[in-house]
Design an enzyme around this catalytic site. Structure first.
Site, PDB file in Angstrom:
ATOM      1  N   ARG A  41     -71.629  14.219  61.916  1.00  0.00           N
ATOM      2  CA  ARG A  41     -72.624  14.695  62.874  1.00  0.00           C
ATOM      3  C   ARG A  41     -73.907  15.074  62.125  1.00  0.00           C
ATOM      4  NH1 ARG A  41     -73.819  14.534  68.294  1.00  0.00           N
ATOM      5  NH2 ARG A  41     -74.189  16.579  69.192  1.00  0.00           N
ATOM      6  N   THR A  72     -76.788   8.559  79.246  1.00  0.00           N
ATOM      7  CA  THR A  72     -75.372   8.206  79.109  1.00  0.00           C
ATOM      8  C   THR A  72     -75.144   7.325  77.890  1.00  0.00           C
ATOM      9  OG1 THR A  72     -75.767   6.339  80.526  1.00  0.00           O
ATOM     10  CG2 THR A  72     -74.908   8.309  81.582  1.00  0.00           C
ATOM     11  N   THR A  91     -73.784   7.866  67.700  1.00  0.00           N
ATOM     12  CA  THR A  91     -74.847   8.082  68.690  1.00  0.00           C
ATOM     13  C   THR A  91     -76.204   8.371  68.056  1.00  0.00           C
ATOM     14  OG1 THR A  91     -75.398   9.358  70.682  1.00  0.00           O
ATOM     15  CG2 THR A  91     -74.452  10.591  68.864  1.00  0.00           C
ATOM     16  N   ASN A 142     -78.028  10.009  70.370  1.00  0.00           N
ATOM     17  CA  ASN A 142     -78.180  10.883  71.537  1.00  0.00           C
ATOM     18  C   ASN A 142     -78.725  10.042  72.690  1.00  0.00           C
ATOM     19  OD1 ASN A 142     -77.871  13.163  73.053  1.00  0.00           O
ATOM     20  ND2 ASN A 142     -79.863  13.997  72.547  1.00  0.00           N
ATOM     21  N   SER A 200     -70.099  16.154  72.628  1.00  0.00           N
ATOM     22  CA  SER A 200     -68.973  15.870  73.522  1.00  0.00           C
ATOM     23  C   SER A 200     -68.177  14.654  73.064  1.00  0.00           C
ATOM     24  CB  SER A 200     -69.485  15.614  74.943  1.00  0.00           C
ATOM     25  OG  SER A 200     -70.093  16.759  75.458  1.00  0.00           O
ATOM     26  N   GLY A 223     -71.251   8.624  77.045  1.00  0.00           N
ATOM     27  CA  GLY A 223     -71.381   9.234  78.372  1.00  0.00           C
ATOM     28  C   GLY A 223     -71.823  10.680  78.361  1.00  0.00           C
TER      29      GLY A 223
HETATM   30  N1  GLY Z   1     -75.296  13.235  72.025  1.00  0.00           N
HETATM   31  C1  GLY Z   1     -74.183  13.256  72.866  1.00  0.00           C
HETATM   32  C2  GLY Z   1     -73.019  13.982  72.271  1.00  0.00           C
HETATM   33  O1  GLY Z   1     -72.954  14.107  71.065  1.00  0.00           O
HETATM   34  O2  GLY Z   1     -72.185  14.447  72.989  1.00  0.00           O
END
Ligand code: GLY
Length: 535
Positions: free
Chosen positions: A66, A341, A361, A363, A415, A436
């Site tokens: 992350r 999403t 991601t 984001n 998430s 999502g």
């Molecule tokens: N950026 C969406 C998540 O990490 O949940």
């Protein structure tokens, strides 16, 4: 078997399996390829999580790559002079970028567990970037839609549009030579190829010129640690998922614990009774998610308590069979609706039975739309996953607490829920996950319930209509496919229904007991594919 959200990337991973690579090699190859062929969510400039079941060893792992807040970030980063959240700063400026983790994560996973060389696993992505690939219809449409964002940044405009900012038509070839050069540098030098040298210098210079905070020290200090997966037991199965800073694993296990005693098959898949039960459990779990979770390296997160059966047993009586509990009775504040999403998930099974679930991601789609000159790398806007101001919702409508406040070196709550499931005998069975935003956790929950409790096959479990509720807004989101009489019954129970566009893209794989594996690319995103090792 490789299931991902883009067919060329799945093929890249499957090719690596054919060359003798294992599940980690294939997952890493697929992830690098997605950075080329799915620029809206695949990335080098973002971050993600990986859950791995290493069958030869009989052990599960989780990897946290992350993004981290830079050293100079602080709690009030996105507040204006009046103390209000400035949404542009939080999502579209360089302040919205967290220190990217994807490259560190993919390198770490592959160097520890891969059996092929780094050059081998990166070769398909390098070829796709260098030689280009035919723009597929969904990408052409996505880039056309993203023109107001990407067209504003001169570097991004040159990367993703033709001369004069003209969008690519389906079938035209998109080449990304700068990204190919960055990938080659990483293949040659490993971590240094991204976190030091020209890429790091360009990133730092961009930040300095346009008001960002990340510098070379932040890049050099970035870490992607191995962590223990969150573990749950559900009807004899073992569920391994992502711990904080993801809220995914904790909330998923809490939901499974809450729902375990209910006779959902007797209620019937997608029946009003089953949907009602799920929603009431979701609202209870999201109440905890929004206030109790954050980066466990910096704040106290009660993972054990939240994932315990005892805790679920205590909460369960709040689920009333004949009445929706209004969110106001449970607590929280009124947020704005969810509006993004993106993110992407891939799952891999290899011939030995090892499983990888990897979610990554930027984001938002295309992150903040800003690219690092000379590198082909698009930047994330993951800092918006922090609580800009406790009590004020982020882009997914999630109202979060102090534990997820911005702080130097902290990772924003996510998430993302990459998940692996083992059979009652401890054998590898399933890998799944989804994009999502806040709907990721409930998407993964439903794939598991559909497969495990309702006994659907993997394809049907992925395809079945989805629902989502997250306490606030006090609305039950329903995809197409729920019958009008079910909706009427739900309204009678007190649910406010909100029709929803397709939720998630749960690309999943399953190991068959007789050997071999199945894969399903979620048909909600038609550009995906599940590709077998044996063509
Ligand atoms: N950026 C969406 C998540 O990490 O949940």
């Amino acid at each position: 078997m490789v299931a991902s959200q883009e067919a060329l990337a799945s093929e890249a991973g499957a090719r690596i399996l054919r060359q003798g690579g294992n599940a980690i090699d294939a997952a890493v190859a697929t992830a690098y390829a997605l950075a080329v062929t799915l620029p809206q969510a695949g990335n080098l400039g973002g971050g993600g999580f990986l859950v791995f079941w290493n069958q030869p060893e009989g052990r599960g792992y989780a990897l946290n790559f992350r993004e981290m807040a830079p050293r100079r970030a602080h709690k009030d980063l996105f507040l204006d002079a009046d103390g209000n959240v400035d949404r542009r700063l939080a999502t579209r400026s360089l302040l919205s970028t967290g220190v990217p983790g994807t490259v560190a994560g993919l390198l770490k996973a592959q160097s520890r567990f891969g059996v092929l060389s780094r050059q081998q696993v990166m070769a398909p992505a390098i070829a796709l970037a260098e030689q280009g690939f035919a723009v597929y219809p969904v990408l052409a449409q996505s880039l056309r839609r993203a023109q107001p964002l990407l067209g504003k940044d001169p570097t991004a405009r040159r990367l993703y549009y033709k001369d004069g900012g003209v969008p690519y038509a389906p079938g035209e070839i998109l080449r990304q030579p700068q990204l190919a050069a960055t990938l080659r540098r990483i293949a040659r030098q490993g971590r240094q190829g991204f976190y030091e040298g020209p890429v790091a210098r360009q990133l730092e210079a961009l930040m300095r010129q346009r008001g960002g905070l990340i510098d070379r020290v932040d890049l050099a200090e970035y870490t992607a640690p191995w962590v223990e997966p969150v573990q749950g037991r559900f009807r004899g199965l073992t569920v391994l998922s992502m711990p904080p800073p993801s809220s995914g694993g904790v909330t998923l296990v809490q939901l499974l614990n809450l729902l375990e005693p209910f006779d959902l098959p007797a209620m019937g898949l997608s029946s009003a009774a089953a949907v009602h039960t799920l929603v009431e459990a979701m609202n209870l779990a999201y109440r905890d998610r929004n206030s109790e979770l954050g980066d466990a390296d910096q704040v106290e997160v009660p993972v054990e308590r939240l994932t315990s059966k005892t805790y679920a047993n205590g909460l369960r009586p709040l689920i009333q069979p004949d009445r929706h509990t209004p969110s106001a009775e449970l607590g929280g504040l009124a947020p704005v609706p969810a509006n993004s999403t993106n993110t992407t998930h891939l799952s891999v099974a290899d011939s030995k039975g090892s499983l990888v679930a990897l979610t990554t991601t930027l984001n938002f789609a295309y992150g903040n739309g800003i690219a690092v000159p000379g590198t082909g790398v698009l930047l994330n806007n993951e800092m918006d996953d922090f609580t800009a101001k406790p009590g004020v919702p982020n882009a997914y409508g999630l109202v979060q607490g102090e534990k997820n406040a911005i702080a130097p070196g902290r990772r924003p709550l996510s998430s993302m829920t990459p998940t692996v499931v083992l059979t009652a005998e401890g054998k590898p069975w399933l890998a799944t996950g989804s994009p999502g935003g806040s709907r990721i956790i409930t998407t993964v929950l439903q794939v598991l319930l559909n497969r495990v409790v309702h006994g659907l096959n993997l394809a049907s479990a992925v395809i079945a209509p989805r629902l989502h509720s997250q306490l606030w807004p006090d609305r039950l989101q329903l995809e197409q496919g729920f019958s009008p009489d079910t909706i009427r019954l739900l309204e009678q129970l007190g649910h406010g229904i909100q029709p929803s566009r397709a939720m998630g893209s749960a690309n999943s794989v399953e190991v068959k007991p007789e050997g071999g594996s199945l894969g399903v690319a979620d048909p909600r995103r038609p550009e995906g594919a599940a590709v077998a090792e044996r063509p």
